[in-house]
Design an enzyme around this catalytic site. Structure first.
Site, short mmCIF file in Angstrom:
data_model
loop_
_atom_site.label_atom_id
_atom_site.label_comp_id
_atom_site.label_asym_id
_atom_site.label_seq_id
_atom_site.Cartn_x
_atom_site.Cartn_y
_atom_site.Cartn_z
N HIS A 89 56.21 11.50 -42.30
CA HIS A 89 55.03 11.68 -43.15
C HIS A 89 55.38 11.33 -44.59
O HIS A 89 56.49 11.57 -45.05
CB HIS A 89 54.55 13.12 -43.07
CG HIS A 89 53.20 13.34 -43.66
ND1 HIS A 89 53.00 13.47 -45.01
CD2 HIS A 89 51.96 13.44 -43.08
CE1 HIS A 89 51.71 13.64 -45.25
NE2 HIS A 89 51.05 13.63 -44.10
N GLU A 161 48.51 6.07 -42.19
CA GLU A 161 47.83 6.86 -43.21
C GLU A 161 48.30 6.41 -44.58
O GLU A 161 49.38 6.79 -45.04
CB GLU A 161 48.10 8.36 -43.03
CG GLU A 161 47.28 9.22 -43.96
CD GLU A 161 47.40 10.70 -43.65
OE1 GLU A 161 46.48 11.44 -44.00
OE2 GLU A 161 48.41 11.10 -43.06
N GLY A 167 44.78 13.32 -49.94
CA GLY A 167 44.45 14.30 -50.97
C GLY A 167 43.80 13.73 -52.22
O GLY A 167 43.75 14.38 -53.27
#
Length: 205
Positions: A89, A161, A167
């Site tokens: 991530h 992603e 965010g």
């Protein structure tokens, strides 16, 4: 022993290991943070939610055991009944300094323990504006899959992603997401063949 990462999590006498109840099978690819799976049967003999969901973890360490306080090994996750684990991530890469090499070690450790790694890839806004998105994605994907066999590849999930969409309130357009996901599948096809490429889940977000 406190302060050490154990290789296995042992169930206490008389207590079933979480997620190991007989007949407790996952039938969909939903992943959530690690929780103990309930084995309660719904009224009317219907399957419980726990039987329909696959449990996932947000992180894993590549060593089996040792003095790695705060880390959790792939074997420990598998022993808890976890099926999926997120690897690579962008927040782990940025905040914890995880390199492509570390991501690859985690992927291999997860596969060895029987877990399904969800491999995250994505570019920053600056990288997209420089026009190097595809080059970066190729590097991340190829590095993460180094040493992964064709059979193991079937158990991998690739999640695209973009960092600039995390965010920030921004999201990639359908065209942008499709373009990158299609490119990722072409990378897998080139390395593992069309049949494997068709079987791998590639998702946005």
């Amino acid at each position: 022993r406190a302060g050490r990462m154990r290789e296995k999590i042992k169930a206490r006498p008389g207590v079933a290991a979480p997620g190991r109840a007989e007949g407790n099978k996952a039938h969909c690819r939903a992943a959530v943070d690690p929780v103990t799976q309930s084995t309660t049967t719904a009224p009317g003999g219907q399957r419980s939610i726990a039987e329909l969901l696959a449990v996932g973890a947000e992180n894993v360490y590549f060593e089996k055991s040792g003095a790695y306080t705060g880390e959790i090994s792939a074997d420990m996750l598998a022993d808890l009944g976890v099926r999926y684990v997120i690897v690579g991530h962008s927040e782990r890469r940025a905040l914890f300094g995880e390199t492509d090499e570390i991501v690859n070690k985690k992927v291999l450790a997860a596969l060895e323990a029987g877990l399904n790694p969800i491999i995250c890839v994505g570019e920053s806004l600056a990288q997209r504006e420089m026009g190097v998105t595809m080059e970066l994605i190729a590097l991340q994907v190829k590095s993460a899959l180094a040493g992964v066999s064709a059979e193991q590849m079937r158990r991998c999930v690739i999640a695209y992603e973009p960092i600039w969409a995390i965010g920030t309130g921004k999201t990639a357009t359908g065209e942008q997401a499709a373009e990158v996901c299609t490119y990722i599948r072409s990378l897998i096809r080139a390395q593992y063949g069309a049949r494997i490429a068709r079987s791998v889940t590639i998702q946005y977000g």
